[in-house]
Design a protein around this motif. Structure first.
Motif, mmCIF file in Angstrom:
data_model
loop_
_atom_site.group_PDB
_atom_site.id
_atom_site.type_symbol
_atom_site.label_atom_id
_atom_site.label_comp_id
_atom_site.label_asym_id
_atom_site.label_seq_id
_atom_site.Cartn_x
_atom_site.Cartn_y
_atom_site.Cartn_z
ATOM 1 N N ASP A 59 -33.358 40.204 37.001
ATOM 2 C CA ASP A 59 -33.269 40.501 35.764
ATOM 3 C C ASP A 59 -32.373 41.743 35.407
ATOM 4 O O ASP A 59 -31.575 41.648 34.533
ATOM 5 N N VAL A 60 -32.444 42.875 36.230
ATOM 6 C CA VAL A 60 -31.848 43.951 36.055
ATOM 7 C C VAL A 60 -30.352 43.610 36.504
ATOM 8 O O VAL A 60 -29.585 44.172 35.692
ATOM 9 N N ARG A 61 -30.273 42.919 37.472
ATOM 10 C CA ARG A 61 -29.013 42.686 38.040
ATOM 11 C C ARG A 61 -28.148 41.791 37.042
ATOM 12 O O ARG A 61 -27.128 42.041 36.526
ATOM 13 N N ASP A 62 -28.658 40.817 36.608
ATOM 14 C CA ASP A 62 -28.315 39.829 35.465
ATOM 15 C C ASP A 62 -27.950 40.413 34.148
ATOM 16 O O ASP A 62 -26.587 40.124 33.575
ATOM 17 N N SER A 63 -28.855 41.264 33.841
ATOM 18 C CA SER A 63 -28.690 41.870 32.396
ATOM 19 C C SER A 63 -27.581 42.960 32.518
ATOM 20 O O SER A 63 -26.805 43.052 31.480
ATOM 21 N N THR A 64 -27.508 43.501 33.764
ATOM 22 C CA THR A 64 -26.227 44.758 33.747
ATOM 23 C C THR A 64 -25.224 43.925 33.832
ATOM 24 O O THR A 64 -24.270 44.338 33.385
ATOM 25 N N ALA A 65 -24.974 42.626 34.370
ATOM 26 C CA ALA A 65 -23.876 41.917 34.411
ATOM 27 C C ALA A 65 -23.354 41.637 33.207
ATOM 28 O O ALA A 65 -22.079 41.589 32.476
ATOM 29 N N ARG A 66 -24.391 41.313 32.134
ATOM 30 C CA ARG A 66 -24.042 40.621 30.799
ATOM 31 C C ARG A 66 -23.435 41.974 30.011
ATOM 32 O O ARG A 66 -22.666 41.968 29.241
ATOM 33 N N PHE A 67 -23.881 43.186 30.488
ATOM 34 C CA PHE A 67 -23.887 44.443 29.669
ATOM 35 C C PHE A 67 -22.132 44.815 30.328
ATOM 36 O O PHE A 67 -21.164 45.209 29.297
ATOM 37 N N LEU A 68 -21.753 44.740 31.483
ATOM 38 C CA LEU A 68 -20.574 45.208 31.871
ATOM 39 C C LEU A 68 -19.711 43.798 31.401
ATOM 40 O O LEU A 68 -18.221 44.333 31.112
ATOM 41 N N GLU A 69 -19.997 42.754 31.346
ATOM 42 C CA GLU A 69 -19.080 41.673 30.584
ATOM 43 C C GLU A 69 -18.697 42.156 29.259
ATOM 44 O O GLU A 69 -17.630 42.197 28.850
ATOM 45 N N ALA A 70 -19.916 42.584 28.458
ATOM 46 C CA ALA A 70 -19.700 42.936 27.086
ATOM 47 C C ALA A 70 -18.866 44.101 26.898
ATOM 48 O O ALA A 70 -17.847 44.337 26.168
ATOM 49 N N GLY A 71 -18.901 45.242 27.912
ATOM 50 C CA GLY A 71 -18.175 46.378 27.768
ATOM 51 C C GLY A 71 -16.631 45.963 28.210
ATOM 52 O O GLY A 71 -15.800 46.861 28.037
ATOM 53 N N ALA A 72 -16.451 44.773 29.108
ATOM 54 C CA ALA A 72 -14.984 44.609 29.505
ATOM 55 C C ALA A 72 -13.982 43.835 28.425
ATOM 56 O O ALA A 72 -12.971 43.544 28.802
ATOM 57 N N ALA A 73 -14.764 43.351 27.389
ATOM 58 C CA ALA A 73 -14.222 42.533 26.444
ATOM 59 C C ALA A 73 -13.226 43.451 25.741
ATOM 60 O O ALA A 73 -13.500 44.745 25.285
ATOM 61 N N PRO A 74 -12.214 43.069 24.998
ATOM 62 C CA PRO A 74 -11.218 44.050 24.196
ATOM 63 C C PRO A 74 -12.151 44.478 22.773
ATOM 64 O O PRO A 74 -12.614 43.444 22.451
ATOM 65 N N ALA A 75 -11.823 45.551 22.421
ATOM 66 C CA ALA A 75 -12.530 45.976 21.430
ATOM 67 C C ALA A 75 -12.157 47.328 20.818
ATOM 68 O O ALA A 75 -11.226 48.014 21.800
ATOM 69 N N ASP A 76 -12.324 47.669 19.826
ATOM 70 C CA ASP A 76 -11.864 49.019 19.207
ATOM 71 C C ASP A 76 -13.003 50.027 19.555
ATOM 72 O O ASP A 76 -14.130 50.299 19.042
ATOM 73 N N TRP A 77 -12.767 50.855 20.705
ATOM 74 C CA TRP A 77 -13.776 51.629 21.301
ATOM 75 C C TRP A 77 -14.017 52.871 20.381
ATOM 76 O O TRP A 77 -14.802 53.684 20.738
ATOM 77 N N SER A 78 -13.123 53.194 19.286
ATOM 78 C CA SER A 78 -13.371 54.235 18.528
ATOM 79 C C SER A 78 -14.410 53.914 17.434
ATOM 80 O O SER A 78 -14.643 54.962 16.624
ATOM 81 N N ARG A 79 -14.695 52.745 17.396
ATOM 82 C CA ARG A 79 -15.770 52.306 16.189
ATOM 83 C C ARG A 79 -17.087 52.893 16.179
ATOM 84 O O ARG A 79 -17.332 53.323 17.555
ATOM 85 N N THR A 80 -17.510 53.088 15.224
ATOM 86 C CA THR A 80 -19.033 53.638 15.382
ATOM 87 C C THR A 80 -20.056 52.405 15.148
ATOM 88 O O THR A 80 -19.968 51.409 14.601
ATOM 89 N N VAL A 81 -21.089 52.637 16.222
ATOM 90 C CA VAL A 81 -22.071 51.741 16.308
ATOM 91 C C VAL A 81 -23.489 52.216 15.797
ATOM 92 O O VAL A 81 -23.518 53.570 16.203
ATOM 93 N N GLU A 82 -24.392 51.680 15.725
ATOM 94 C CA GLU A 82 -25.611 51.811 15.411
ATOM 95 C C GLU A 82 -26.662 51.470 16.710
ATOM 96 O O GLU A 82 -26.662 50.245 17.031
ATOM 97 N N LEU A 83 -27.495 52.502 17.188
ATOM 98 C CA LEU A 83 -28.498 52.333 18.069
ATOM 99 C C LEU A 83 -29.797 52.285 17.500
ATOM 100 O O LEU A 83 -30.179 52.092 16.522
ATOM 101 N N ARG A 84 -30.810 52.639 18.373
ATOM 102 C CA ARG A 84 -32.134 52.678 17.836
ATOM 103 C C ARG A 84 -32.404 53.563 16.878
ATOM 104 O O ARG A 84 -31.801 54.738 16.949
ATOM 105 N N GLY A 85 -33.463 53.218 15.926
ATOM 106 C CA GLY A 85 -33.640 54.634 14.963
ATOM 107 C C GLY A 85 -32.724 55.055 14.031
ATOM 108 O O GLY A 85 -32.931 56.109 13.525
#
Length: 228
Positions: free
Chosen positions: A89-115
């Motif tokens: 689960d840790v391995r697969d979920s990390t792979a999903r995160f790395l895949e999402a991080g590799a997608a083209p995106a505007d990295w200067s945008r503001t995102v909302e986290l917890r709280g």
């Protein structure tokens, strides 16, 4: 300037170290208590997996967690799974995160986290790197704050010092390892307290992993820090 691609690579490497260390444990060891109060090592691993998926949500514009209660319920649900399931689960979920991080995106945008916390998208990979490194230490299986890279330790001290900066409940505080200084707490009011020590001890105190007893304090008592 934050290099998100570099930090994604650091997430991958840190995760591989954690997975290799956990794979060397026997089944019983994974059920034993971690260094986090009330959490077994299984809880820590479950949290790491669900946090990776939560940060995918952040990168893709969805709420990080459905709710605080749902976050806690998911960790409890997954904490008692067999070690091989936890590792996958840790391995697969990390792979999903790395895949999402590799997608083209505007990295200067503001995102909302917890709280309701906001940050730039470019800093999300570093936040994940911190989760993996600090929770590896929390497992209590031989990976200590002193083992963390100089780059990570310096950047995490800087991150946490900024996090507590301006807090009215933290007195003006100067942190130093003898070579560099950081400032945190409220900017006006009481005289500045100086807290000195090794970078590992400074990080441990800021991150709530050490009580600060190894630190040298001048100008007042060791400040109390709010929980992360």
């Amino acid at each position: 300037m934050t290099d998100h691609a570099h930090d994604l690579g650091c997430v991958r490497e840190a995760t591989e170290r954690l997975l290799a260390a956990v794979a060397a444990l026997d089944d019983a060891a994974v059920t034993e208590s971690s260094r986090l109060p009330g959490w077994s090592r299984g809880h820590v691993l479950a949290h790491l997996a669900r946090n990776a998926d939560a940060l995918v949500n952040v990168l893709q514009g969805r709420p990080m967690y459905a709710s605080g209660a749902a976050r806690e319920a998911d960790i409890e649900r997954d904490a008692s799974r067999p070690p091989e399931v936890q590792l996958a689960d840790v391995r697969d979920s990390t792979a999903r995160f790395l895949e999402a991080g590799a997608a083209p995106a505007d990295w200067s945008r503001t995102v909302e986290l917890r709280g309701g916390v906001t940050d730039s998208a470019a800093r999300v990979p570093f936040r994940r790197w911190a989760e993996v490194e600090l929770h590896h230490v929390d497992l209590g299986i031989g990976h200590e704050l002193e083992d963390l890279s100089a780059e990570f330790t310096e950047r995490e001290i800087d991150f946490l010092a900024r996090r507590f900066a301006g807090r009215p409940d933290v007195p003006p505080t100067r942190l130093t390892d003898g070579t560099r200084a950081w400032h945190t707490g409220r900017e006006t009011g009481d005289p500045e307290v100086t807290v000195a020590g090794s970078r590992a001890d400074l990080l441990g105190w800021l991150a709530g992993r050490r009580d600060g007893s190894a630190l040298d304090v001048d100008g007042g008592p060791l400040p109390s820090l709010p929980p992360l």
